[in-house]
Design a protein around this motif. Sequence first.
Motif, PDB file in Angstrom:
ATOM      1  N   HIS A 174       0.837  -1.197   0.000  1.00  0.00           N
ATOM      2  CA  HIS A 174       0.000   0.000   0.000  1.00  0.00           C
ATOM      3  C   HIS A 174       0.879   1.258   0.000  1.00  0.00           C
ATOM      4  O   HIS A 174       0.627   2.210  -0.726  1.00  0.00           O
ATOM      5  CB  HIS A 174      -0.895  -0.034   1.231  1.00  0.00           C
ATOM      6  CG  HIS A 174      -1.724   1.189   1.397  1.00  0.00           C
ATOM      7  ND1 HIS A 174      -2.854   1.415   0.652  1.00  0.00           N
ATOM      8  CD2 HIS A 174      -1.563   2.276   2.188  1.00  0.00           C
ATOM      9  CE1 HIS A 174      -3.348   2.570   0.979  1.00  0.00           C
ATOM     10  NE2 HIS A 174      -2.604   3.116   1.909  1.00  0.00           N
ATOM     11  N   ARG A 234       3.646   5.764   9.051  1.00  0.00           N
ATOM     12  CA  ARG A 234       2.310   6.318   9.233  1.00  0.00           C
ATOM     13  C   ARG A 234       1.245   5.279   8.890  1.00  0.00           C
ATOM     14  O   ARG A 234       0.271   5.093   9.603  1.00  0.00           O
ATOM     15  CB  ARG A 234       2.142   7.561   8.379  1.00  0.00           C
ATOM     16  CG  ARG A 234       1.356   8.626   9.060  1.00  0.00           C
ATOM     17  CD  ARG A 234       1.372   9.936   8.320  1.00  0.00           C
ATOM     18  NE  ARG A 234       1.301   9.804   6.893  1.00  0.00           N
ATOM     19  CZ  ARG A 234       2.247  10.186   6.061  1.00  0.00           C
ATOM     20  NH1 ARG A 234       3.330  10.735   6.527  1.00  0.00           N
ATOM     21  NH2 ARG A 234       2.117  10.020   4.770  1.00  0.00           N
ATOM     22  N   ASN A 235       1.491   4.589   7.769  1.00  0.00           N
ATOM     23  CA  ASN A 235       0.510   3.590   7.350  1.00  0.00           C
ATOM     24  C   ASN A 235       0.407   2.443   8.346  1.00  0.00           C
ATOM     25  O   ASN A 235      -0.673   1.916   8.593  1.00  0.00           O
ATOM     26  CB  ASN A 235       0.877   3.034   5.977  1.00  0.00           C
ATOM     27  CG  ASN A 235       0.584   4.040   4.899  1.00  0.00           C
ATOM     28  OD1 ASN A 235      -0.202   4.955   5.110  1.00  0.00           O
ATOM     29  ND2 ASN A 235       1.221   3.896   3.757  1.00  0.00           N
ATOM     30  N   ASP A 250      -1.623   3.597  11.156  1.00  0.00           N
ATOM     31  CA  ASP A 250      -3.044   3.620  10.791  1.00  0.00           C
ATOM     32  C   ASP A 250      -3.620   2.221  10.760  1.00  0.00           C
ATOM     33  O   ASP A 250      -4.743   1.998  11.189  1.00  0.00           O
ATOM     34  CB  ASP A 250      -3.220   4.278   9.418  1.00  0.00           C
ATOM     35  CG  ASP A 250      -2.884   5.744   9.476  1.00  0.00           C
ATOM     36  OD1 ASP A 250      -3.076   6.326  10.552  1.00  0.00           O
ATOM     37  OD2 ASP A 250      -2.425   6.283   8.467  1.00  0.00           O
ATOM     38  N   ARG A 272      -9.856  -0.687  15.933  1.00  0.00           N
ATOM     39  CA  ARG A 272     -11.261  -0.341  15.762  1.00  0.00           C
ATOM     40  C   ARG A 272     -12.078  -1.578  15.414  1.00  0.00           C
ATOM     41  O   ARG A 272     -13.181  -1.753  15.903  1.00  0.00           O
ATOM     42  CB  ARG A 272     -11.413   0.698  14.668  1.00  0.00           C
ATOM     43  CG  ARG A 272     -11.617   2.090  15.200  1.00  0.00           C
ATOM     44  CD  ARG A 272     -12.340   2.959  14.202  1.00  0.00           C
ATOM     45  NE  ARG A 272     -11.687   2.974  12.904  1.00  0.00           N
ATOM     46  CZ  ARG A 272     -10.620   3.702  12.618  1.00  0.00           C
ATOM     47  NH1 ARG A 272     -10.095   4.478  13.524  1.00  0.00           N
ATOM     48  NH2 ARG A 272     -10.089   3.661  11.422  1.00  0.00           N
ATOM     49  N   ALA A 280       3.448   2.681  20.138  1.00  0.00           N
ATOM     50  CA  ALA A 280       4.445   3.534  20.786  1.00  0.00           C
ATOM     51  C   ALA A 280       5.740   3.514  19.983  1.00  0.00           C
ATOM     52  O   ALA A 280       6.372   4.547  19.749  1.00  0.00           O
ATOM     53  CB  ALA A 280       4.700   3.039  22.197  1.00  0.00           C
ATOM     54  N   ARG A 281       6.086   2.331  19.524  1.00  0.00           N
ATOM     55  CA  ARG A 281       7.331   2.191  18.784  1.00  0.00           C
ATOM     56  C   ARG A 281       7.262   2.973  17.473  1.00  0.00           C
ATOM     57  O   ARG A 281       8.190   3.661  17.092  1.00  0.00           O
ATOM     58  CB  ARG A 281       7.540   0.711  18.499  1.00  0.00           C
ATOM     59  CG  ARG A 281       8.946   0.371  18.178  1.00  0.00           C
ATOM     60  CD  ARG A 281       9.062  -1.095  17.945  1.00  0.00           C
ATOM     61  NE  ARG A 281       8.870  -1.879  19.150  1.00  0.00           N
ATOM     62  CZ  ARG A 281       8.332  -3.103  19.145  1.00  0.00           C
ATOM     63  NH1 ARG A 281       7.928  -3.631  18.012  1.00  0.00           N
ATOM     64  NH2 ARG A 281       8.229  -3.772  20.242  1.00  0.00           N
ATOM     65  N   GLU A 335       5.354   5.476  16.862  1.00  0.00           N
ATOM     66  CA  GLU A 335       5.327   6.890  17.183  1.00  0.00           C
ATOM     67  C   GLU A 335       6.759   7.418  17.276  1.00  0.00           C
ATOM     68  O   GLU A 335       7.110   8.443  16.712  1.00  0.00           O
ATOM     69  CB  GLU A 335       4.660   7.044  18.537  1.00  0.00           C
ATOM     70  CG  GLU A 335       3.744   8.210  18.657  1.00  0.00           C
ATOM     71  CD  GLU A 335       2.870   8.001  19.871  1.00  0.00           C
ATOM     72  OE1 GLU A 335       3.410   8.133  20.973  1.00  0.00           O
ATOM     73  OE2 GLU A 335       1.684   7.694  19.701  1.00  0.00           O
ATOM     74  N   ALA A 336       7.555   6.640  18.012  1.00  0.00           N
ATOM     75  CA  ALA A 336       8.943   7.051  18.185  1.00  0.00           C
ATOM     76  C   ALA A 336       9.666   7.047  16.850  1.00  0.00           C
ATOM     77  O   ALA A 336      10.468   7.935  16.534  1.00  0.00           O
ATOM     78  CB  ALA A 336       9.630   6.107  19.158  1.00  0.00           C
TER      79      ALA A 336
END
Lengths: 188, 765
Positions: free
Chosen positions: A43, A73-74, A77, A84, A104-105, A107-108
């Motif tokens: 993707h 980012r993907n 998501d 969800r 968390a990982r 994000e870092a």
Amino acid sequence: MDREADPREPLFGRFRNYLCFLARLHLDPRLRGKLEPSDVVQHTLLEAHAGRDQFRGGGEAEWLAWVRRMLARNLADALKAFTRQRRDLARERPLQEAVQASSARLEAWLADGAPGPPEEVERRERAVRLADALEELPEAQREALLLHHWHGWPLARIAEHMGRGPEAVAGLLKRGLKRLRERLDEEG
Amino acid sequence: MAEATDGGGPREKRVDAVIAAYLEAAEAGALPDEAEWLARHADVADELTVFFADRRRLADFAADLPPALAEAPTVAPGTAAESSPITVRCIGDYELLEEIARGGMGVVFKARQVSLNRIVALKMILTGQFASAAEVQRFRTEAEAAANLDHPNIVPIYEVGEHEGQQYFSMKLVEGGSLAAEVPKLVGEPRRAAQLLAAAARAVHHAHQRGVIHRDLKPANILLDRDGQPQITDFGLAKRAADVGQTHSGAIVGTPSYMAPEQASGRKGAVTTLADVYGLGAILYELLTGRPPFTGATPLDVMMQVLEKEPEPPTKVNPKADGDLEAICLKCLQKDPSRRYPTAAALAEELEHWLAGEPLTARPPSTAQLILRWLRKNIRAAAWVLLIGVLCGVVGPLGMGLVVLQSFDSGFSIAHAVSPESQWEIPWLTSFHWSLVPVWVVALLFFGGPLLFLASGWLLQRTVRPRDRGADVLTGMATGAVAGLTAYALVIGPLYLVNTAVLKAQAELGDLQEAAHIAVLSEAGKPSDNSVAEAQALKIEWMEKDLDSRHPGLQKLSDPYNQVPEEFSSNRERVQVFRIYGGFVRKEQRVVDCLRVNYQIHLMDEMVAGVWWSAFSTILGAMTACIVSSAVAGFFVRREHRNLSGRGLKRWLAAMLPYVELLLFSMPFFLLPLADMMLMPAGLSPSVYGFGVVGSPPLALIYFLLLVPLAMALVGVLRQWSGLTRWTVYLLLLPHILALVWLFVLVRRWWRAARQRRTNPATQG
């Protein structure tokens, strides 16, 4: 397609395994089978292809860094979407932890807390070669290697995770390493 | 594969056990000496050596690949322990107690402010979010502006600070959880939802008046205090986060599901307080339906929807949702900011009106508004459709028109020969000799017209570029309708009008010519017996056909022939009277008078039939054009979409399938007129040649039914009911089933007639 028009076209194929490796690295191993990293990579590459006009960097390294960010980012998501979908996640505590740890990982990673792709061409080449070789390993061997060498899990935990005995995991590691070396040698 | 079975022979098992022991020893901390292990396990030394070498080799290489990060989050790098967050930590004056939430920007902790001994919420911003010191400064300025907001429904910020390079701020701890957790409950309580949102809107308005835009309003950012009152948090912070995210990666960071389109498009300076009105609308949407206005697999998906799609009406998602709240919600979610509520306060007032049962300013848009808005948005596409439609409508039937006009020429020349003073209601048609048009021009137009129709699909694809099948069908149908109307108004209509009249006039003129011939023969004193015999034969024919009763003028003639009427009810009667008169009475003057008559072709008499014919040819033409052009355009559209699975022929088939299906449905539509025409010579079709459709009322009904799917497709596409659009296509089946039934009836009638002729040859004479 005209090669002149988009010199980055071949990059997509070349770095696919490398990106797959990165994705595997950053998703918690406990989520394996729930989220398929190669889908997210696919993707991301599509997205990178669609948005290639937005990329105004110069070289390969910048491109890779750009795609890597998109991948992070993907993945984040995909994790969110996964959470969800699984409203019953609260009941599966280990899975919930895995999701939290992964996000968390990521994000870092997104925040540049971790080193990006190597800047020098030579080292990058080596990284890509290693990723390719890893992708070619049988699933179990790759998993064991990834957990042992990159995630740094103790042997006992790997054994538990993979549902095998410690000796079996050691065997996987041994054979995986051997195969990896053969692969790298024959290419190099 | 070997690795599927764990281990191998006993020796291999032994090797694995040794390696496992070695690895476990290494993990325990005592870095074991390789040489010592080799010595201790001399029996498997070879394998061990290889293993150690392979390990070193990988270590060499692995340096180039990034290591996996520590398992614990990075908020406190270095202090993290495996899979358990921070235990006891201090950030400046604050002692962290527990983690409350985690978001895109950072982590929120419950903390104790040591100096004041109060419990607060502490939010830490991830350092990496900021690229430069200047941006950190901007973040602080912004946070300080938000800290100045003083409103009972805004979470107050106590302090903004920095600790070891990490930005943080402390705020009041709101313990009731966020609106996000309450959504399922609030879906069933519209009054409570409206109250909450009105209070939130007032608070947002308070911030707007002080120059602070929230930019990331979503249920998770609206906290509920112990009394259930909303408390908005994260004010003015999202703005920085979004900007920074953009400079970093060229994409937008945020919560796309609740993001206003002007924000999602990333245009700088486009985001105003109205983006927050959108955000409030998005929250209302979720409170009505239980889900955000747009959802998708990836943020990119969602963002595209935010930019392009109208949200599904809440009552469609949740049939129990209130219609008026839906109108309010949809007004907030307008793509064009100027069509939303002008301020958050206006929204609050509207919600209060609703709570009080007073009339609202928001109403759902009518279909006319929808069409207008669609046109405004797609003005270019509409222009192309119009252009291509008109082009097809004019050029398409021109070839056929020329052929028809050329056939007039013979009629015109007869008229001129017989009666030089003939007058026509449309003089320009007769003043030009259409036969003079070169054959190749006629042929080119004759075959080029339909080709242009076929090419219209391709033209549409190049110019309009329909995005999906619904748009593609609508484009094709609209073009077809424009083409059909143009053809009717400019070419087919007038032509058939004239054709109908001219065909009749030709017949009359033929009679006139014949009469003149008889008259001339009689005048010349040539064998008058001949002319008498001819006239008698005519008379017999008339009597056989019972013409006398139909034409009162002839009845008078069948009596003594000296009673020639002075006035005639029609040209035809006049001609017929003179045929007889010329034969029997030979009153030369009368004949000459007859020939010199100022012959008038009454086009207007044929108006009704002409209009009928033209109307049907319009529908036929329009529908044919619709089907052909949408099928062709569809092919190109589908081919352009490269995400179809399969390759080669399979993909081609996948692309064509819906259109093949459509064409199959429309086959009877083409076959029907053909069958009608083929049956006509056999005298079996109830139709008269050239008026096949008019002659068969059931067929007419069927063709009118075709207009229903056209209208439905239009509504379906405008309102984005994909189901309706799809069913419209299937509805095309209905007229065709009826048509097939009618065809069957015709064939059966023909079959019966044929059998009757065979069994009863007497009637053949």
